[in-house]
Design an enzyme around this catalytic site. Structure first.
Site, short mmCIF file in Angstrom:
data_model
loop_
_atom_site.label_atom_id
_atom_site.label_comp_id
_atom_site.label_asym_id
_atom_site.label_seq_id
_atom_site.Cartn_x
_atom_site.Cartn_y
_atom_site.Cartn_z
N GLY A 289 0.83 -1.20 0.00
CA GLY A 289 0.00 0.00 0.00
C GLY A 289 0.86 1.25 0.00
N SER A 290 0.42 2.25 0.74
CA SER A 290 1.05 3.56 0.65
C SER A 290 2.48 3.61 1.17
CB SER A 290 0.20 4.59 1.40
OG SER A 290 -1.04 4.77 0.74
N THR A 291 2.90 2.63 2.00
CA THR A 291 4.30 2.64 2.42
C THR A 291 5.21 2.43 1.21
OG1 THR A 291 4.20 0.28 2.97
CG2 THR A 291 3.87 1.86 4.78
N LYS A 293 4.88 3.90 -1.61
CA LYS A 293 4.95 5.11 -2.45
C LYS A 293 6.31 5.78 -2.40
CE LYS A 293 0.01 6.10 -2.08
NZ LYS A 293 -1.05 6.90 -1.41
N SER A 345 -0.66 11.06 1.49
CA SER A 345 -0.77 9.71 0.94
C SER A 345 -1.81 9.63 -0.18
CB SER A 345 -1.12 8.70 2.04
OG SER A 345 -0.80 7.40 1.64
#
Length: 577
Positions: A289-291, A293, A345
């Site tokens: 997920g967003s980690t 990015k 995020s």
């Protein structure tokens, strides 16, 4: 007419002489010509080979605190040759409750024909063995052995593993490092009397055992305990399927804690489901997920001409071909800096930035940061995650990949990504082994882990400043802030894929937070992952960030790392700032 009696006597004497000559000849044959053969057969009947077990090496933390140790024990054996049939039932009935075995199993062993040595049990504590010898059963004896103990019960069990009833490592480091820990057994050949007694002056040969080497890990016992306590508590509170915490020194790749829940007690591993015997830190793949990015951010800043102040007009949704991608919350259009895109995020903003580079460039940086490759720390069952090459991407795959979906990692891989940024753009391979110690007490350090520059120091510094915004007022994880310290990090909230259908489970998420401190002089990275939390929210900032704060606060104190005293940089979130 009667025959001559003298003649009959002579014939009889000749017959007797002939028989006696046969006996004499056989006696000469046995005592001279074949004496060696029968001596050897007799000796072979009396000789028994006994295994001399090697002492298994201990496993300790980096400070020498024991995590797995070998203690004195006894092996219980039987000599079926001298056990009388009428005594078998009595022996089995007496030994079964002491050894924790079925009487029928013992009777089967002690009834085996043509054998003089059979093990009934291994690893019996000395006090229980003394009870066995006190029964004074003919044909039952004990031999010195070793038994494995785990003095901290479930602490780091997923990393340490356990030794099974046969004395072989069966999980964790006990399995993967078994040959080094186990050493080499020796043997002794002894002469046994018909009554089952060792003949002291009889034939004896011996090959001494070679003890196993001790393993010294990079883990810190007290920090491991705090991390494990924190994740176990959060798994209970949220009803999550599982959870994990990784604490890492980004400067040398050393793992200071690897905690997971639910766990097991290796002293009684058989009482726990097999699924709990491993380490989800390396065995469980999930979409970051967003980690994830930050990898896209690094790539576009290195190759796409994007800076932290580059402005993007971000809506709450964007359509690419036949698919619509959305942010986690509905919102009016915003003019966000790229730093703001990361702090808030935004999936949409990340997609817009990712279009500044090719999919081949994005793939290259994902690989450089460690996606799709095992970390190689030596734990069994490690997954490399999933990262398909660009020629296997569907038309729209590059967009969810840019914001951390449609690919998978394990928790340690993700911790290593942030450690690379914290370490000025140099990736140091994670390491769990500090070194080994031989039977003479000589310590041999483990080889230094491999290191490689992934991004420039300037890009890494920019990313550190940007990630500090995630814990600010406008960020997604203010709950990760620590009084007096500058903290950088990133939340992640990703849907869980159903492996049977390949589709996302409705309402089921992986929640995570990864960060480091002090942000301007990073010395510790903490990664927190919760799988499928069902109570109290599921956003990474709500459920994972508080665990990060708890563990990082303790780790900073434990390592005696003071605040830097510097002020955080001014990071623009909105274009108007």
């Amino acid at each position: 007419m009667r025959r001559d009696p003298l003649k009959r006597l002579n014939v009889g004497l000749l017959a007797v002489a002939f028989v006696l000559s046969l006996f004499a000849g056989r006696l000469v044959q046995l005592q001279t010509i074949e004496s060696g053969k029968y001596t050897e057969l007799a000796l072979r009947q009396r000789l028994q080979d006994i295994t001399l077990p090697a002492g298994r090496g201990d496993i300790t933390d980096v400070q020498g605190n024991s995590l797995a140790m070998t203690v004195e024990a006894r092996g219980i054996f039987a000599d079926p040759y001298i056990i009388k049939p009428e005594k078998r039932q009595q022996i089995a009935g007496a030994l079964a409750p002491i050894l924790g075995k079925d009487p029928a199993e013992i009777i089967k062993v002690i009834s085996r024909p043509n054998t003089r040595f059979q093990y009934l049990a291994h690893g019996v504590p000395p006090d229980q063995a003394r009870v066995v010898t006190s029964l004074k059963f003919l044909g039952i004896g004990t031999l010195p052995e070793y038994r494995r103990e785990y003095p901290n019960a479930s602490l780091a069990a997923g990393v340490i593993g356990f030794v099974n009833g046969s004395g072989q490592g069966a999980a964790g480091l006990e399995y993967s490092m078994n040959s080094m820990l186990a050493g080499r057994d020796g043997w002794q050949r002894v002469e046994i009397s018909p009554e089952g007694q060792h003949i002291p002056m009889g034939e004896s040969q011996k090959k001494p055992p070679v003890p196993g080497r001790d393993l010294r890990l990079t883990l810190l016992r007290d920090l491991q305990f705090r991390a494990q306590e924190a994740i176990e508590r959060k798994v209970r509170e949220t009803g999550a399927r599982s959870g994990s915490v990784v604490v890492m020194d980004p400067r040398n790749g050393q793992l200071l804690a690897m905690a997971s829940a639910p766990g097991f007690d290796p002293n009684n591993y058989g009482k726990y489901p097999r699924a709990t015997w491993g380490s989800p830190v390396v065995q469980e793949a999930y979409e970051p997920g967003s980690t994830g990015k930050v990898v896209t951010a690094a790539a576009v800043m290195e190759k796409g001409g994007v800076t932290r102040d580059t402005v993007f007009h971000v809506r709450d949704r964007i359509r690419k071909y036949d698919r619509e991608f959305r942010d986690s919350h509905d919102h009016a259009p915003e003019d966000l800096t790229f730093a703001g895109v990361l702090a808030k995020s935004s999936n949409v903003g990340t997609i817009m930035a990712s279009e500044r580079i090719s999919k081949e460039t994005l793939y290259h940086y994902l690989r450089e940061f460690g996606f799709g490759s095992k970390t190689g720390i030596g734990l069994p069952g490690e997954t490399a995650g999933q990262l398909k090459p660009p020629d296997k991407w569907w038309g729209t795959d590059r967009y969810p990949i840019a914001f951390g979906q449609t690919l998978s990692v394990n928790a340690l891989q993700m911790a290593s990504v942030y450690a690379t940024i914290a370490n000025g753009g140099v990736r140091v391979a994670p390491t769990l082994l500090a070194g080994t110690t031989d039977e003479n007490g000589t310590f041999t350090p483990a080889p230094a882990p491999q290191s490689k520059r992934v991004i420039s120091g300037e890009t890494a510094k920019e990313l550190r400043d940007m990630l500090e915004g995630a814990t600010g007022r406008e960020g997604t994880a203010p709950g990760a802030r620590i009084e007096g310290y500058r903290v950088a990090g990133k939340t992640g909230t990703a849907q869980i894929v159903n492996p049977r259908t390949g589709l996302y489970h409705e309402g089921r998420y992986t929640s995570s937070f990864t960060g480091f401190a002090p942000a301007d002089d990073p010395q510790l990275v903490v990664q927190v992952v919760l799988q499928d939390p069902r109570k109290g929210g599921y956003y990474g900032g709500d459920v994972a960030a508080p665990v990060f704060k708890d563990v990082m606060t303790y780790a900073l104190a434990n390592r005696k790392i003071p605040p830097t005293g510097s002020k955080p940089p001014k990071v623009k979130i909105y274009a108007r700032d």
